[in-house]
Design a protein around this motif. Structure first.
Motif, short mmCIF file in Angstrom:
data_model
loop_
_atom_site.label_atom_id
_atom_site.label_comp_id
_atom_site.label_asym_id
_atom_site.label_seq_id
_atom_site.Cartn_x
_atom_site.Cartn_y
_atom_site.Cartn_z
N ALA A 186 24.00 -20.34 -3.74
CA ALA A 186 23.72 -20.36 -5.17
C ALA A 186 24.59 -19.37 -5.93
CB ALA A 186 22.24 -20.05 -5.41
N MET A 187 24.76 -18.17 -5.38
CA MET A 187 25.54 -17.15 -6.06
C MET A 187 27.01 -17.55 -6.20
SD MET A 187 24.17 -13.49 -4.61
CE MET A 187 25.09 -12.55 -5.82
N VAL A 188 27.56 -18.08 -5.10
CA VAL A 188 28.97 -18.46 -5.13
C VAL A 188 29.18 -19.65 -6.06
CG1 VAL A 188 30.88 -19.36 -3.76
CG2 VAL A 188 29.51 -17.44 -2.90
N THR A 189 28.26 -20.61 -6.03
CA THR A 189 28.36 -21.75 -6.94
C THR A 189 28.35 -21.29 -8.39
OG1 THR A 189 27.24 -23.20 -5.36
CG2 THR A 189 27.26 -23.91 -7.65
N LEU A 195 29.48 -18.37 -14.12
CA LEU A 195 28.35 -17.48 -14.38
C LEU A 195 28.47 -16.26 -13.47
CD1 LEU A 195 25.62 -17.04 -15.80
CD2 LEU A 195 24.53 -18.37 -13.98
N GLU A 196 28.64 -15.10 -14.07
CA GLU A 196 28.89 -13.88 -13.31
C GLU A 196 27.65 -13.48 -12.50
OE1 GLU A 196 31.76 -12.21 -12.77
OE2 GLU A 196 32.62 -13.95 -13.79
N PRO A 197 27.87 -12.85 -11.33
CA PRO A 197 26.75 -12.53 -10.43
C PRO A 197 25.64 -11.70 -11.06
CG PRO A 197 28.82 -12.31 -9.27
CD PRO A 197 29.17 -12.55 -10.70
N VAL A 199 24.79 -11.47 -14.23
CA VAL A 199 24.06 -12.30 -15.19
C VAL A 199 23.17 -13.30 -14.45
CG1 VAL A 199 24.26 -13.93 -17.10
CG2 VAL A 199 25.89 -12.03 -16.89
N TRP A 200 23.72 -13.93 -13.44
CA TRP A 200 22.95 -14.88 -12.61
C TRP A 200 21.69 -14.22 -12.08
CZ3 TRP A 200 21.74 -14.24 -7.42
CH2 TRP A 200 21.15 -15.35 -6.78
N TRP A 201 21.83 -13.01 -11.54
CA TRP A 201 20.70 -12.32 -10.93
C TRP A 201 19.61 -12.04 -11.95
CZ3 TRP A 201 19.71 -6.61 -10.13
CH2 TRP A 201 18.73 -6.39 -9.14
N GLU A 202 20.01 -11.54 -13.11
CA GLU A 202 19.02 -11.21 -14.14
C GLU A 202 18.24 -12.42 -14.60
OE1 GLU A 202 17.88 -8.40 -15.16
OE2 GLU A 202 19.25 -7.23 -13.90
N VAL A 203 18.90 -13.56 -14.76
CA VAL A 203 18.19 -14.73 -15.28
C VAL A 203 17.40 -15.47 -14.21
CG1 VAL A 203 19.81 -14.99 -17.20
CG2 VAL A 203 20.20 -16.28 -15.08
N MET A 204 17.73 -15.26 -12.93
CA MET A 204 16.96 -15.88 -11.85
C MET A 204 15.61 -15.18 -11.64
SD MET A 204 18.65 -18.51 -10.64
CE MET A 204 19.21 -18.74 -12.36
N LEU A 291 31.68 -10.94 -4.90
CA LEU A 291 30.43 -10.85 -5.63
C LEU A 291 30.04 -9.39 -5.90
CD1 LEU A 291 28.40 -13.62 -3.76
CD2 LEU A 291 29.61 -13.81 -5.95
N ARG A 292 31.03 -8.49 -5.90
CA ARG A 292 30.74 -7.09 -6.17
C ARG A 292 30.36 -6.91 -7.65
NH1 ARG A 292 32.29 -8.02 -1.92
NH2 ARG A 292 30.13 -8.71 -1.97
N VAL A 293 29.40 -6.04 -7.86
CA VAL A 293 28.99 -5.68 -9.22
C VAL A 293 28.87 -4.16 -9.27
CG1 VAL A 293 27.16 -5.80 -10.96
CG2 VAL A 293 27.76 -7.85 -9.63
#
Length: 308
Positions: A186-189, A195-197, A199-204, A291-293
């Motif tokens: 899901a993260m790589v997709t 969609l940056e990692p 941002v993805w994490w926060e909205v999931m 996927l580094r943040v």
């Protein structure tokens, strides 16, 4: 009540330290002298072997690698069954085979002992803080006797008769591993689609996709260490036990088998000591993305222990 502890790995050491902080006199044992020394420095006594620990304690807690190791603790030449078990309480935290552990529990009971199973979930930070959820199975009267010891390590979650704790732990880890593997895809997709990692994490979080794994383990991907406190070797041990349970019950297991294969691939590529979330690094590396943040991501093993 004097408490023994056998198995002072990453999780066991921290669980034992919390028992010691709670004020219990302790006898500890591990195959590594340096692991025992950490508890001895805190006032615990060193035990020679499992039978010696049982002889010197009212309650013994065990937390070892898996079925082979816990069977040795119980049935080995210097195991529990080689000495007097009458009136002794045994709390096992090991992730193991329900079938084997019910057999060992019955043998311990036949010699006058009281077995309680309490496998844990969470992570090393929960072990450090002393708030691990614990799947506790056994007789009600036995659990009440040892409740202060269990609650020094974490939270009691009753699951019924002895042996059910191992079942709960395995199906818990089944879902955990499946979700860990799926998170990488899901993260790589999301990243490849724009969609940056972070941002993805926060909205999931907080939605239908949320889970402990998403909340707790994704920062280890952001940090790039993939959480080596729980290595691939342990993941594969657990997945093997899960597949044994699925075979015993005759349950369809396509998702679990695919997850097991993914973890085997991660172990082959990155080594058995690599962190559990390298199952996601596979997808990341194959896609050629990172996927580094940036952020102050506190590693699970770096959380502060309780005072005292």
């Amino acid at each position: 009540m004097k408490v023994g502890f056998i198995g002072l790995g990453m999780m066991g050491r921290n669980a034992a330290l919390n028992i010691r902080r709670a004020g219990f006199a302790m006898v500890v044992n591990d195959i590594r002298d340096e692991a025992t020394a950490v508890l001895v420095e805190k006032g615990a006594e060193a035990g020679l072997h499992p039978a010696d620990v049982l002889d010197r304690c009212d309650v013994v807690v065990t937390m070892v690698f898996g079925p082979k190791e816990i069977e040795q603790v119980v049935r080995g030449p210097h195991g529990f069954l080689s000495t007097n078990c009458q009136g002794k309480y045994w709390i096992d935290l090991t992730t193991s085979s329900p079938k084997l552990m019910r057999e060992l529990g019955a043998e311990f009971t036949a010699k006058g002992g009281h077995p309680v199973d309490a496998p844990v979930t969470g992570s090393v930070d929960a072990a450090i803080r002393g708030d691990m959820p614990m799947f506790v199975g056994g007789e009600d009267a036995d659990i009440e006797v040892v409740r202060p010891v269990i609650e020094a390590m974490g939270e009691v979650r009753r699951v019924g008769k002895h042996g059910n704790g191992y079942v709960a732990k395995l199906v818990n880890n089944q879902l955990w591993k499946i979700h860990a593997a799926a998170i990488g895809e899901a993260m790589v997709t999301a990243k490849l689609a724009g969609l940056e990692p972070d941002v993805w994490w926060e909205v999931m979080k907080g939605g239908a996709a949320d889970s402990f794994v998403l909340q707790h383990d994704v920062p280890s991907i952001f940090a790039g260490h993939y959480d080596p406190s729980f290595p691939i070797a342990l993941c594969l041990k657990d997945l093997g036990l899960i597949e044994e349970l699925l075979a015993e019950t005759g349950t369809r297991n396509e998702l679990t088998r695919a997850t097991h294969d993914r973890f085997k691939e991660a172990g082959a590529r990155y080594g058995m000591g690599a962190g559990e979330m390298t199952v996601c690094k596979l997808i990341e590396d194959d896609a050629g993305v990172a996927l580094r943040v940036a952020g102050d991501w506190i590693a699970p093993w770096e959380v502060a222990p309780p005072k005292g």
